[in-house]
Design an enzyme around this catalytic site. Structure first.
Site, PDB file in Angstrom:
ATOM      1  N   GLU A   1       1.563   1.826   9.872  1.00 22.33           N
ATOM      2  CA  GLU A   1       0.129   1.553   9.940  1.00 22.33           C
ATOM      3  C   GLU A   1      -0.627   2.688  10.626  1.00 22.33           C
ATOM      4  O   GLU A   1      -1.471   2.474  11.492  1.00 22.33           O
ATOM      5  CB  GLU A   1      -0.126   0.191  10.593  1.00 22.33           C
ATOM      6  CG  GLU A   1       0.489  -0.933   9.763  1.00 22.33           C
ATOM      7  CD  GLU A   1       0.127  -2.315  10.248  1.00 22.33           C
ATOM      8  OE1 GLU A   1      -0.989  -2.485  10.762  1.00 22.33           O
ATOM      9  OE2 GLU A   1       0.963  -3.223  10.090  1.00 22.33           O
TER      10      GLU A   1
ATOM     11  N   ALA B   1      -4.834  -5.258  11.315  1.00 23.01           N
ATOM     12  CA  ALA B   1      -3.436  -5.278  11.750  1.00 23.01           C
ATOM     13  C   ALA B   1      -3.198  -4.348  12.929  1.00 23.01           C
ATOM     14  O   ALA B   1      -2.427  -4.663  13.844  1.00 23.01           O
ATOM     15  CB  ALA B   1      -2.530  -4.899  10.581  1.00 23.01           C
TER      16      ALA B   1
ATOM     17  N   LEU C   1       0.830  -1.210   0.000  1.00 26.04           N
ATOM     18  CA  LEU C   1       0.000   0.000   0.000  1.00 26.04           C
ATOM     19  C   LEU C   1       0.862   1.256   0.000  1.00 26.04           C
ATOM     20  O   LEU C   1       0.728   2.108  -0.878  1.00 26.04           O
ATOM     21  CB  LEU C   1      -0.944   0.005   1.205  1.00 26.04           C
ATOM     22  CG  LEU C   1      -1.841   1.243   1.343  1.00 26.04           C
ATOM     23  CD1 LEU C   1      -2.825   1.310   0.179  1.00 26.04           C
ATOM     24  CD2 LEU C   1      -2.588   1.242   2.685  1.00 26.04           C
TER      25      LEU C   1
ATOM     26  N   TRP D   1       8.655   0.277   2.179  1.00 27.48           N
ATOM     27  CA  TRP D   1       8.509  -0.122   3.582  1.00 27.48           C
ATOM     28  C   TRP D   1       7.571  -1.323   3.708  1.00 27.48           C
ATOM     29  O   TRP D   1       6.663  -1.337   4.536  1.00 27.48           O
ATOM     30  CB  TRP D   1       8.022   1.044   4.456  1.00 27.48           C
ATOM     31  CG  TRP D   1       8.832   2.278   4.340  1.00 27.48           C
ATOM     32  CD1 TRP D   1       8.426   3.488   3.883  1.00 27.48           C
ATOM     33  CD2 TRP D   1      10.217   2.421   4.678  1.00 27.48           C
ATOM     34  NE1 TRP D   1       9.465   4.393   3.905  1.00 27.48           N
ATOM     35  CE2 TRP D   1      10.586   3.760   4.383  1.00 27.48           C
ATOM     36  CE3 TRP D   1      11.191   1.557   5.175  1.00 27.48           C
ATOM     37  CZ2 TRP D   1      11.862   4.254   4.591  1.00 27.48           C
ATOM     38  CZ3 TRP D   1      12.475   2.050   5.374  1.00 27.48           C
ATOM     39  CH2 TRP D   1      12.800   3.383   5.093  1.00 27.48           C
TER      40      TRP D   1
END
Length: 383
Positions: A362, A241, A130, A162
């Site tokens: 995240e 997550a 993403l 990443w």
């Protein structure tokens, strides 16, 4: 050391998950993790099948070889795995919540049968594409693009950055712009035009595989497209997550606290252990309070998720509060250990460095702050 006796609230099955994860970390991780961190390596291929045999991969999913356990069990497992190392928990989170979950929720029956059993067993490894070099907190403006050609196949071009597990993955769940909005694609990493070079010179999450992904006319069939359009797809994966993160960091903070407490009891200065000095006891007390509050937050959000009523804003609350608490505990523990706190003979500096990344990935601290701000005011300050 659990002053609030939080684990008394776990069911017998949840305690079994806890003990299984603790045993795995004790036997397979702690003897070598400092070396992995120092050398910048992570034995994903070796650990994956062991984790799979224990039911730790995609454990909160049902069918296809997954354990089908409740959300709190998944959180408890993340807590114990991250007490070993954030890189280990990241491997499990990416595998289960970012690679397996979107295939499980949005994939065709054929995609599920093709990938989920192998991913659950740890014989295949997945990653999630993403974030891009210029679009981290703003994925809506990603540049990776997929276009369908007359044959029906999709052609992907672009890059991601990443990406945990990228260089060792067998399959990548990749999000790309299309003429009809953002779509997800299940991309075998053996596809021509796909490459995943390692990112080197990290000083955090060193016991973890971190990569870039490049797509140069990568061709995938129409059957590889996930059945979801827009940011709803990737953001739903990130909520899964992030739930693991808000549990996991409690384990990292606890490991730092335990190291500081044991050190304080045995380190003698001015004729007595430093645990007997008021300033040290104050540090230990505040660390225990922070971990207790973080543990309570994790338990409450686990109960909400198990009841099917957990909202993304509540996940942001947990991720923001618990990562910050764990990082503060790690820094305070480092001060208790003094100069010994910066060596890999103790776990503290390793966890502290790792948590600097967990604070950012995240969803950065700033983005989760603004998510809560929007929930409180109704105004989206980041738009």
């Amino acid at each position: 050391m659990d002053l609030l006796n939080l684990d008394d609230r776990l069911t017998e099955d949840q305690r079994l998950v806890r003990d299984t994860a603790q045993g795995f970390v004790r036997d397979h991780v702690l003897p070598d993790v400092a070396t992995w961190f120092e050398e910048g390596t992570f034995p994903a291929r070796e650990l994956g099948p062991v984790l799979g045999s224990l039911g730790m991969l995609g454990m909160h999913l049902s069918g296809y070889g997954c354990a089908g356990l409740d959300a709190t069990s998944y959180g408890v497992a993340c807590r114990e795995l991250e007490a070993g190392d954030s890189g280990l928990r990241s491997f499990v989170s990416v595998q289960g919540s970012l690679a397996m979950f979107p295939i499980w929720k949005y994939g065709s029956a054929e995609l599920k049968e093709e990938w989920l059993p192998a991913l659950a067993a740890g014989t295949a490894i997945g990653c999630f594409g993403l974030t891009e070099p210029d679009h981290g907190s703003d994925p809506a403006n990603m540049k990776t693009f997929a276009k369908q050609d007359p044959s029906g196949d999709w052609i992907l071009n672009g890059s991601k950055m990443w990406i945990t597990n990228g260089s060792v993955a067998d399959v990548a769940v990749v999000w790309a712009q299309t003429d009809g909005g953002i779509r997800g694609f299940v991309v075998p990493t053996s596809s021509p035009g796909f490459s995943a070079p390692l990112i080197h010179r990290k000083l955090s999450l060193r016991a973890s595989v971190t990569s870039s992904l490049y797509f140069d006319d990568v061709r995938v069939p129409a059957s590889s497209v996930l059945d979801v359009v827009g940011l709803k797809g990737p953001l739903s994966c990130l909520s899964e997550a992030r739930f693991g993160i808000l549990w996991g960091v409690v384990g990292a903070g606890r490991a730092c606290f335990e190291a500081a407490l044991e050190y304080a009891k045995t380190r003698v200065q001015f004729g007595k252990p430093i645990a007997g000095f008021q300033l040290t006891q104050e540090k230990l007390a505040w660390m225990a309070v922070a971990l207790g509050q973080a543990g309570l937050t994790a338990l409450h959000l686990g109960a909400l998720k198990d009841a099917g009523v957990l909202r993304p804003q509540q996940v942001s609350f947990g991720k923001l509060a618990n990562v910050r608490a764990a990082l503060d505990v790690a820094r305070e523990a480092r001060s208790v250990l003094g100069a010994n706190g910066v060596t890999l003979e103790y776990p503290v500096i390793r966890h502290m460095n790792n948590l600097e990344s967990v604070l950012t990935y995240e969803g950065t601290q700033e983005i989760h702050t603004l998510v809560l701000g929007e929930a409180l005011t109704g105004v989206a300050a980041y738009r």
